[in-house]
Design an enzyme around this catalytic site. Structure first.
Site, PDB file in Angstrom:
ATOM      1  N   GLU A 128      23.786   6.359 -16.235  1.00 45.84           N
ATOM      2  CA  GLU A 128      24.043   7.716 -15.702  1.00 45.84           C
ATOM      3  C   GLU A 128      24.679   7.730 -14.310  1.00 45.84           C
ATOM      4  OE1 GLU A 128      21.225   6.782 -17.206  1.00 45.84           O
ATOM      5  OE2 GLU A 128      21.571   7.841 -19.103  1.00 45.84           O
ATOM      6  N   GLU A 182      19.374  10.401 -31.660  1.00 45.17           N
ATOM      7  CA  GLU A 182      19.890   9.076 -31.284  1.00 45.17           C
ATOM      8  C   GLU A 182      20.999   8.630 -32.232  1.00 45.17           C
ATOM      9  OE1 GLU A 182      19.269   7.579 -28.613  1.00 45.17           O
ATOM     10  OE2 GLU A 182      17.309   8.234 -27.890  1.00 45.17           O
ATOM     11  N   ASP A 188      17.512  16.788 -20.090  1.00 45.76           N
ATOM     12  CA  ASP A 188      18.831  16.542 -19.487  1.00 45.76           C
ATOM     13  C   ASP A 188      20.034  17.109 -20.240  1.00 45.76           C
ATOM     14  OD1 ASP A 188      18.377  14.687 -21.511  1.00 45.76           O
ATOM     15  OD2 ASP A 188      18.664  12.915 -20.259  1.00 45.76           O
ATOM     16  N   ARG A 231      24.844   8.187 -30.946  1.00 44.48           N
ATOM     17  CA  ARG A 231      25.316   6.793 -30.951  1.00 44.48           C
ATOM     18  C   ARG A 231      26.222   6.515 -32.145  1.00 44.48           C
ATOM     19  NH1 ARG A 231      20.917   3.261 -27.819  1.00 44.48           N
ATOM     20  NH2 ARG A 231      19.587   4.950 -27.142  1.00 44.48           N
TER      21      ARG A 231
END
Ligand SMILES: *[C@@H]1O[C@H](CO)[C@@H](O)[C@H](O)[C@H]1NC(C)=O
Ligand SMILES: *[C@@H]1O[C@H](CO)[C@@H](O)[C@H](O)[C@H]1NC(C)=O
Length: 607
Positions: A509, A237, A369, A241
């Site tokens: 998405e 993360e 994903d 980010r």
């Protein structure tokens, strides 16, 4: 450069000079004889050394250098200069983006502005050394040219900017410096304590032409963002980010301050890679620089460990220090070696053994994903030169076609299913996250991968759109289930949503894929779909101080606002909406930039 032979000679010279200096009583005659015995090269070295010493002596004597003379002409006395020096250095650092470097150069060359010249004062040598140490990773000639954006070009882009500003103003007012705003209670939420919303917003504001807001955020990053915190953060993360956000801001604005922050962060995250297998731990403490597996078990998520490579590679190349890229690329190479299920990967991997948890779920949704996404994107980032990345991506898509692509019973909507357990039992369920795949497939086709991929991309995007518009709010739930067997029921539905999955977190998405499809096809349907969903966000998630996640998309009278704005609303959803309404489709050139998994654009390299 000296060859090794030359350096031996040089050593010999310095020895003989020392000997000469020791024997003070030697006659001038014997000194002369010794001198004549030296080779031409040795004599040159000697001359060079003498000249250097002379220059240094002149340079360090106060009041003798040209610089100090100049300052004296300006009516400063030395004492005052010395007193003011630290402040001047500070000011210089603050006003000039590249100031540290330029100052350093100026110091080296003894040139530059009056402010900088006082640094010549030897008393401040340690401080200067410190600046040099901080900058040591810097390639000497690295420059990132600022990219120019002209602001909104049409009413729809203006509407997106209005939504951005509405969210931003709430954040500024009630949650400034914290990770997230809670827009209903006017509070804040902390996750990593890294001002996630500010960092995720930087490049969005830059692209939107919100210069004032960008400057404010930039100053916060420079003055208030600290990684020296004794707190566990999630490697993935924070990489996508914060590292991604800083690097994108650096590449777009050319402001080196962002790169300096990125280096500091990268250094602090590196310990996560110190495992037996090289597969990183999921959690790392940026303050103590220690890493460990997540609290809930020994495994790391497959998508997490395989979706940090774009950022670490870009960091390495931006600072010309290979070790970040090496550590992250090793993970991809390791996963490449592992046995897969027709190119598909289970969603957990053990950081100690480096092996997949064999019976874990296979999915292109949560925890799976971006494994597939980063195979393709890494291949593109490196100028399509690393074949195994493309090969594994193609295998993954083949496996997806073979095992996961399913259709609903009535309307034959295409969706991507999941496989459970050792028996690989097929579950007709799809996360909203999986909607990213359309955009990724389209991107691959643009770079020469099989045209058939576009058919899946188009059909999947249509299904994703359906997951939105069949809901009364026109907002998609987090997870949708699909009916794949025809029943006797005349009113049989293709999709249904479980109560626990009915929330919407303002996720990007679907919008992201609309952007890619619009970018590559110019088909206005995608813009129209995006506009409609944007209206739905406005109708059901907009509150007085921003936009909020909601708990239920199935009932317009009971949306159950969650009082939370995720930072990806700023970093991705609104950015991709803005790009979707770019009629020129030239704002960001996808042959030059690759978006990371958090919507932060990074440059594509030749190799
Ligand atoms: C545009 O996209 C929509 C949705 O995929 C499709 O139905 C339509 O045929 C496309 N239009 C053109 C001109 O290709
Ligand atoms: C949003 O609200 C407007 C005004 O009430 C309405 O006309 C529109 O259909 C709504 N759109 C969506 C997508 O909910």
């Amino acid at each position: 450069m000296f060859s090794s032979k030359d350096s031996i000679k040089a050593d010999y010279v310095s020895l003989s000079i020392n000997d000469g200096a020791a024997s003070v009583k030697a006659t001038s005659r014997s000194v002369w004889r010794q001198w004549n015995q030296l080779s031409r090269f040795q004599r040159t070295i000697f001359h060079f050394a003498v000249i250097t010493i002379v220059i240094l002596v002149i340079y360090l004597l106060p009041g003798k250098t040209q610089n100090i003379t100049k300052v004296q002409e300006n009516d400063y006395d030395n004492e005052k200069i010395i007193k003011e020096h630290p402040k001047l250095l500070e000011v210089a650092n603050e006003i000039k983006i590249d100031s540290v470097d330029q100052n350093k150069e100026a110091i080296d060359k003894g040139i530059g502005s009056n402010n900088v010249e006082v640094i010549d004062e030897p008393e401040f040598q340690p401080e200067i050394n410190q600046v040099e140490d901080d900058q040591i990773r810097e390639p000497p000639d690295h420059k990132s040219q600022p990219v120019k954006f002209d602001g909104p070009q049409n009413a729809k882009q203006k509407a997106i900017i209005e939504a951005f500003k509405h969210s931003w103003n709430g954040y500024k007012k009630y949650a400034w410096g914290y990770d997230n705003i809670k827009p209903i209670s006017k509070g804040h939420h902390e996750w990593f304590g890294l001002g996630l919303t500010i960092i995720d917003s930087l490049d969005t504001m830059y692209i939107m032409g919100l210069n004032e807001e960008f400057q404010e955020a930039r100053n916060w990053v420079q003055n208030s963002l600290s990684f020296d915190q004794n707190r566990d953060v999630n490697l993935f993360e924070v990489t996508i980010r914060v590292l991604g956000g800083l690097l994108a801001a650096y590449h777009l604005s050319g402001d080196k301050m962002f790169l300096d922050k990125a280096i500091d962060l990268g250094d602090r995250m590196l310990p996560a890679f110190s495992t037996r297998s090289g597969v990183p731990f999921s959690d790392v403490n940026l303050g103590t620089r220690s890493a460990h597996p997540p609290k809930w078990g020994p495994d790391s998520s497959t998508s997490e460990i395989t979706s940090i490579q774009l950022e670490f590679r870009d960091l390495s190349r931006s600072v010309q220090q290979p070790h970040f890229e090496v550590a992250a690329a090793k993970v991809s190479e390791h996963v490449h070696q592992l046995e897969k299920y027709d190119g598909l990967v289970p969603i957990f991997i053990n950081a100690n053994t480096g092996l997949f948890r064999e019976y874990a779920v296979i999915t292109l949704g949560a925890r799976g994903d971006s494994y597939y996404e980063y195979l393709l994107k890494q291949w593109i980032q490196t100028g399509r030169t690393i074949d195994y990345l493309k090969d594994d991506y193609l295998l993954g898509i083949e496996g997806t076609k073979k095992h996961l692509v399913k259709r609903t019973a009535v309307r034959k909507y295409l969706f991507i299913a999941e496989l459970l357990g050792a028996a690989r039992y097929m579950k007709p369920k799809m996360d909203h996250l999986t909607c990213y795949l359309s955009g990724t497939l389209a991107l691959g086709v643009h770079f020469g991968l099989p045209k058939e991929h576009m058919d899946i991309a188009t059909e999947l995007l249509k299904t994703c759109y359906e997951t939105y518009i069949i809901q009364p709010t026109c907002l998609a739930p987090e997870i949708t289930y699909f009916n794949i067997q025809k029943s006797d029921d005349e009113n049989q539905k293709d999709m249904y949503v479980k109560t626990n999955d009915a929330h919407n977190l303002l996720r990007p998405e679907f919008i992201e894929s609309l952007f890619y499809m619009w970018y590559f096809t110019g088909n206005k349907t995608y813009q129209n779909w995006g506009w409609k969903i944007f209206q739905a966000f406005k109708n059901y998630t907009r509150v007085e101080n921003g936009y909020t996640s909601i708990g239920n998309v199935k009932n317009i009278h009971n949306t159950r606002p969650r009082d939370m704005t995720e930072s990806f609303w700023f970093g991705e959803t609104l950015k991709y909406l803005y790009l979707l309404f770019d009629d020129t489709r030239q704002l960001i050139d996808l042959d030059k930039w690759i978006f990371n998994s958090e919507g932060h654009p990074l440059p594509i390299y030749d190799a």
